[in-house]
Motif scaffolding. Structure first.
Motif, PDB file in Angstrom:
ATOM      1  N   VAL A  40     -13.157  -5.433   4.005  1.00  0.00           N
ATOM      2  CA  VAL A  40     -12.412  -4.539   3.120  1.00  0.00           C
ATOM      3  C   VAL A  40     -11.119  -4.078   3.787  1.00  0.00           C
ATOM      4  CG1 VAL A  40     -12.477  -2.339   1.882  1.00  0.00           C
ATOM      5  CG2 VAL A  40     -14.529  -3.776   1.975  1.00  0.00           C
ATOM      6  N   ALA A  41     -11.210  -3.689   5.062  1.00  0.00           N
ATOM      7  CA  ALA A  41     -10.031  -3.189   5.766  1.00  0.00           C
ATOM      8  C   ALA A  41      -8.945  -4.260   5.870  1.00  0.00           C
ATOM      9  CB  ALA A  41     -10.428  -2.700   7.155  1.00  0.00           C
ATOM     10  N   VAL A  42      -9.343  -5.460   6.285  1.00  0.00           N
ATOM     11  CA  VAL A  42      -8.383  -6.554   6.426  1.00  0.00           C
ATOM     12  C   VAL A  42      -7.754  -6.893   5.076  1.00  0.00           C
ATOM     13  CG1 VAL A  42      -8.146  -9.012   6.952  1.00  0.00           C
ATOM     14  CG2 VAL A  42      -9.452  -7.534   8.485  1.00  0.00           C
ATOM     15  N   SER A  43      -8.582  -6.899   4.038  1.00  0.00           N
ATOM     16  CA  SER A  43      -8.071  -7.236   2.705  1.00  0.00           C
ATOM     17  C   SER A  43      -7.043  -6.222   2.227  1.00  0.00           C
ATOM     18  CB  SER A  43      -9.236  -7.312   1.708  1.00  0.00           C
ATOM     19  OG  SER A  43     -10.150  -8.328   2.065  1.00  0.00           O
ATOM     20  N   TYR A  44      -7.309  -4.937   2.418  1.00  0.00           N
ATOM     21  CA  TYR A  44      -6.386  -3.913   1.931  1.00  0.00           C
ATOM     22  C   TYR A  44      -5.123  -3.834   2.777  1.00  0.00           C
ATOM     23  CZ  TYR A  44      -9.001  -1.909  -1.908  1.00  0.00           C
ATOM     24  OH  TYR A  44      -9.595  -1.713  -3.135  1.00  0.00           O
ATOM     25  N   ILE A  45      -5.249  -4.127   4.062  1.00  0.00           N
ATOM     26  CA  ILE A  45      -4.070  -4.050   4.923  1.00  0.00           C
ATOM     27  C   ILE A  45      -3.195  -5.282   4.771  1.00  0.00           C
ATOM     28  CG2 ILE A  45      -3.303  -4.012   7.331  1.00  0.00           C
ATOM     29  CD1 ILE A  45      -5.834  -2.322   7.944  1.00  0.00           C
ATOM     30  N   SER A  50      -2.332  -1.834   0.610  1.00  0.00           N
ATOM     31  CA  SER A  50      -2.554  -0.430   0.220  1.00  0.00           C
ATOM     32  C   SER A  50      -3.675   0.175   1.071  1.00  0.00           C
ATOM     33  CB  SER A  50      -2.916  -0.339  -1.264  1.00  0.00           C
ATOM     34  OG  SER A  50      -4.009  -1.198  -1.565  1.00  0.00           O
ATOM     35  N   PRO A  51      -3.397   0.361   2.387  1.00  0.00           N
ATOM     36  CA  PRO A  51      -4.424   0.886   3.295  1.00  0.00           C
ATOM     37  C   PRO A  51      -4.915   2.281   2.919  1.00  0.00           C
ATOM     38  CG  PRO A  51      -2.266   0.846   4.351  1.00  0.00           C
ATOM     39  CD  PRO A  51      -2.120   0.084   3.085  1.00  0.00           C
ATOM     40  N   GLY A  52      -4.146   3.006   2.133  1.00  0.00           N
ATOM     41  CA  GLY A  52      -4.564   4.347   1.761  1.00  0.00           C
ATOM     42  C   GLY A  52      -5.807   4.374   0.887  1.00  0.00           C
ATOM     43  N   GLN A  53      -6.121   3.239   0.252  1.00  0.00           N
ATOM     44  CA  GLN A  53      -7.281   3.169  -0.636  1.00  0.00           C
ATOM     45  C   GLN A  53      -8.588   2.872   0.098  1.00  0.00           C
ATOM     46  OE1 GLN A  53      -7.023   3.830  -3.996  1.00  0.00           O
ATOM     47  NE2 GLN A  53      -4.945   4.433  -3.364  1.00  0.00           N
ATOM     48  N   LEU A  54      -8.482   2.649   1.424  1.00  0.00           N
ATOM     49  CA  LEU A  54      -9.671   2.265   2.198  1.00  0.00           C
ATOM     50  C   LEU A  54     -10.772   3.322   2.151  1.00  0.00           C
ATOM     51  CD1 LEU A  54      -8.177   0.563   5.389  1.00  0.00           C
ATOM     52  CD2 LEU A  54      -9.505  -0.509   3.561  1.00  0.00           C
ATOM     53  N   PHE A 159     -14.853  -3.873  -4.057  1.00  0.00           N
ATOM     54  CA  PHE A 159     -13.695  -3.476  -3.230  1.00  0.00           C
ATOM     55  C   PHE A 159     -12.352  -4.011  -3.728  1.00  0.00           C
ATOM     56  CE2 PHE A 159     -14.491  -7.524  -1.018  1.00  0.00           C
ATOM     57  CZ  PHE A 159     -13.217  -7.959  -0.709  1.00  0.00           C
ATOM     58  N   VAL A 160     -12.369  -5.073  -4.530  1.00  0.00           N
ATOM     59  CA  VAL A 160     -11.103  -5.607  -5.045  1.00  0.00           C
ATOM     60  C   VAL A 160     -10.616  -4.704  -6.189  1.00  0.00           C
ATOM     61  CG1 VAL A 160     -10.021  -7.542  -6.260  1.00  0.00           C
ATOM     62  CG2 VAL A 160     -11.622  -7.978  -4.376  1.00  0.00           C
ATOM     63  N   PRO A 161      -9.347  -4.311  -6.199  1.00  0.00           N
ATOM     64  CA  PRO A 161      -8.812  -3.484  -7.295  1.00  0.00           C
ATOM     65  C   PRO A 161      -9.062  -4.147  -8.647  1.00  0.00           C
ATOM     66  CG  PRO A 161      -7.240  -3.604  -5.485  1.00  0.00           C
ATOM     67  CD  PRO A 161      -8.328  -4.573  -5.156  1.00  0.00           C
ATOM     68  N   THR A 162      -9.389  -3.334  -9.645  1.00  0.00           N
ATOM     69  CA  THR A 162      -9.769  -3.877 -10.958  1.00  0.00           C
ATOM     70  C   THR A 162      -8.664  -4.727 -11.581  1.00  0.00           C
ATOM     71  OG1 THR A 162      -9.050  -1.786 -11.955  1.00  0.00           O
ATOM     72  CG2 THR A 162     -11.390  -2.033 -11.463  1.00  0.00           C
ATOM     73  N   ASN A 163      -7.409  -4.367 -11.328  1.00  0.00           N
ATOM     74  CA  ASN A 163      -6.313  -5.138 -11.918  1.00  0.00           C
ATOM     75  C   ASN A 163      -6.165  -6.527 -11.298  1.00  0.00           C
ATOM     76  OD1 ASN A 163      -5.392  -3.768  -9.498  1.00  0.00           O
ATOM     77  ND2 ASN A 163      -3.335  -4.499 -10.004  1.00  0.00           N
ATOM     78  N   MET A 164      -6.906  -6.772 -10.169  1.00  0.00           N
ATOM     79  CA  MET A 164      -6.845  -8.074  -9.502  1.00  0.00           C
ATOM     80  C   MET A 164      -8.035  -8.962  -9.858  1.00  0.00           C
ATOM     81  SD  MET A 164      -4.082  -8.144  -7.615  1.00  0.00           S
ATOM     82  CE  MET A 164      -4.374  -9.385  -6.380  1.00  0.00           C
ATOM     83  N   TRP A 165      -9.019  -8.428 -10.555  1.00  0.00           N
ATOM     84  CA  TRP A 165     -10.232  -9.203 -10.837  1.00  0.00           C
ATOM     85  C   TRP A 165      -9.916 -10.501 -11.578  1.00  0.00           C
ATOM     86  CZ3 TRP A 165     -14.282  -5.087 -12.939  1.00  0.00           C
ATOM     87  CH2 TRP A 165     -14.642  -4.252 -11.884  1.00  0.00           C
ATOM     88  N   VAL A 166      -9.265 -10.371 -12.712  1.00  0.00           N
ATOM     89  CA  VAL A 166      -9.028 -11.548 -13.558  1.00  0.00           C
ATOM     90  C   VAL A 166      -8.155 -12.585 -12.856  1.00  0.00           C
ATOM     91  CG1 VAL A 166      -8.020 -12.381 -15.723  1.00  0.00           C
ATOM     92  CG2 VAL A 166      -9.404 -10.286 -15.697  1.00  0.00           C
ATOM     93  N   PRO A 167      -6.975 -12.210 -12.308  1.00  0.00           N
ATOM     94  CA  PRO A 167      -6.141 -13.247 -11.667  1.00  0.00           C
ATOM     95  C   PRO A 167      -6.832 -13.914 -10.469  1.00  0.00           C
ATOM     96  CG  PRO A 167      -5.246 -11.034 -11.275  1.00  0.00           C
ATOM     97  CD  PRO A 167      -6.278 -10.905 -12.333  1.00  0.00           C
TER      98      PRO A 167
END
Length: 579
Positions: A40-45, A50-54, A159-167
């Motif tokens: 999760v950390a590597v993915s967000y960074i 958007s590391p603030g969402q960790l 952990f993946v943002p919802t707006n990224m699910w479909v793409p």
């Protein structure tokens, strides 16, 4: 005769691959949680920037991971610990994919590919689950496909943002990679299960599952069921020399069986069961035999043990010769003669060997008949670790044994006294011993005393026999030999290439010599005039035969070769995706 021993060793060697699994599922749980946090950390960074969402993403991902770890065993009817181990390895594969993707993106300056690697790692995790579900857990391939994405996809969505699910989930490359990984896992499953058995074993995975159930869960039923179906009827002889004294009766027992194949299957603990059945006053020797003479199931063991009460007395007396020991190069033979029955104990210690070849037994029995012996009872002392015996050493054993027979028949027979002591009252614990632990027998023949030692163990550490013999010599005792029962009982799992702890690998030599010294003194004190009876019993039981273990061994070897090929293909495709 030693081929079946090699087959068992190869099966254990394949099993040692599972020793990479942490000893505790708590360790695997910690690993899976830690790796998930890193994913999760590597993915967000690096991916979502958007590391603030960790602080929100990590707890949710961990929660979903733990919940799916609880769901897996309920759906697949398996142990929770297996679900945790599988989760730990699967998340590691996912993390490796993500890290390799980051490296690839920087090397080829294609940051737009970064999201693909998160999805690819999820599918690689799923394909790993297909392979484990079908091979280790026994799930059908359809079930594996249905359940394989449960944990990876749930964690992905957590952990993946919802707006990224479909793409991310509709990316053609991600779908292509995912399908290829899952298809490869499925093809491997079919080939390693059906083709590896070469048509003679209907399911290699069924054997693997039964083996693991026995080895890791102490559940012998599936394995015994497989083995008994392939076993063959045989007539098994057992000889006992019963020493009857005023203090305590005791026995030397030489069964035409081999302990094994491994704990807790069939006759793996047969020496101790014989020992207990004979009032814990027996020394159960290893005959010239190998794993072809394993009893495959508890029912066959019970049948054999019951038969020991029905004996035919074929000889009796009260005299014997003094022992004769002959050394030829590495080979050493110790012999005793009771009327027209010779007992020979063969050893290569400290050089070690595997089970003695069967031709030595047939040659010595014929040689004994030619010299006027009624029978020759041969003991494989099994007291030093080694490889399959070489022809030169085997011939030396044969020559030493023949020389011993030639010498014994010229010896004077003298009145016999016997004393016996075991470790029933000795307060010690040793995980490299079976439950029969140790015992010793004192023979007083004429004006001399001789000591024969015994350990309920699966072979011995090289050189331990010599340390015991040296200690006995220092205290003025005539040490004949120490023999092990070759039990395949295990007090605890041995994660090594042998699959067991040989005597002396855990117990310290000074302790061992102390145990035998104490027993020797007790046996000496109980020595009294004796008469002996030579007893023989015959039992019709099923034994495993050499071909059965060879089939299992070759099937696992074939499965391993198929696995290696698919690992190369999968790795090659994985590297291709990095480009």
């Amino acid at each position: 005769m030693t081929e079946s021993s090699d087959d068992v060793s190869r099966i254990h060697k394949r099993y040692t691959l599972t020793t990479f699994t942490p000893t505790s599922h708590y360790v695997s749980l910690a690993i899976s949680i830690a790796v998930a946090c890193v994913i999760v950390a590597v993915s967000y960074i690096n991916y979502f920037k958007s590391p603030g969402q960790l602080m929100y993403a990590i707890p949710i991902a961990i929660g979903v991971l733990v919940v799916t770890q609880l769901l897996d065993p309920k759906i697949l009817k398996t142990e929770y610990s297996k679900s945790i181990h599988m989760s730990a390895f699967g998340t590691l594969l996912w993390l490796v994919t993500i890290l390799c993707g980051i490296l690839s993106s920087y090397v080829f300056s294609k940051p737009e590919l970064l999201p693909v690697y998160i999805t690819e790692g999820m599918f690689l995790f799923a394909s790993f689950r297909i392979a484990i579900f079908t091979s280790v857990l026994g799930a059908k391939l359809k079930t594996a496909w249905i359940v394989c994405l449960l944990q990876p996809l749930a964690v992905f969505l957590a952990f993946v943002p919802t707006n990224m699910w479909v793409p991310m989930l509709s990316d053609p490359k991600a779908i292509e990679y995912g399908i290829v990984f899952c298809v490869l896992g499925s093809i491997w499953t079919l080939l390693s299960d059906r083709i590896a058995g070469s048509g003679k074993l209907s399911s290699t995975h069924a054997f693997l599952q039964a083996y693991l159930a026995a080895w890791t869960n102490d559940d012998p039923v599936p394995m015994e069921s497989l083995m008994e179906k392939r076993s063959e009827p045989s007539k098994v002889s057992t000889f006992q020399i019963l020493f009857k004294t005023t203090n305590q009766d005791c026995r030397l027992v030489i069964p035409d069986l081999h302990p094994g194949p491994f704990h807790p299957i069939g006759g793996s603990n047969i020496p101790y069961l014989i020992y207990k059945n004979l009032d814990s006053s027996a020394m159960v020797m290893h005959s010239i035999s190998d794993h072809a003479l394993n009893l495959p199931s508890k029912s066959q063991v019970d049948l054999y043990i019951t038969s020991l009460q029905k004996n035919l007395k074929i000889q009796q007396g009260s005299k014997s010769t003094k022992p004769v020991t002959i050394q030829v190069n590495k080979a050493r033979t110790t012999g005793l003669l009771f009327d027209k029955t010779a007992v020979l104990i063969l050893s290569l210690s400290p050089h070690g060997m595997e089970d003695i070849p069967y031709y030595i037994k047939s040659d010595l029995e014929q040689y004994g008949k030619n010299r006027g012996y009624e029978r020759v009872l041969i003991v494989d002392s099994h007291n030093a670790m080694g490889k399959e015996i070489e022809k030169l050493d085997a011939d030396d054993l044969l020559n030493a044994a023949k020389s011993t027979l030639d010498t014994l028949i010229t010896k004077e027979t003298l009145p016999l006294e016997v004393g016996y002591a075991n470790s029933e009252n000795l307060n010690f614990q040793a995980d490299d011993l079976g439950p029969g632990k140790v015992a010793i027998m004192c023979f007083k023949i004429g004006d001399e005393k001789f000591f024969l030692a015994w350990a309920d163990a699966n072979n011995m550490l090289n050189g331990l026999r010599e340390e015991i013999a040296s200690h006995f010599s220092k205290i003025g005792y005539n040490f004949l030999e120490i023999c092990t029962s070759d039990t395949h009982y295990k007090a605890r799992t041995a994660k090594n290439k042998h699959g067991y702890f040989e005597f002396g690998s855990l117990s310290k030599a000074p302790d061992v010599t102390s145990w035998f010294t104490d027993l020797a003194k007790k046996a000496e004190q109980t020595t009294s005039p004796t008469s002996y009876e030579l007893l023989e019993s015959e039992t019709n039981v099923k034994v495993m035969g050499g071909n059965q273990l060879e089939l299992y061994s070759k099937s696992l070897d074939n499965a391993m070769r198929i696995t290696q090929a698919f690992l190369l293909i999968t790795t090659g495709f994985f590297i291709y995706t990095m480009f």
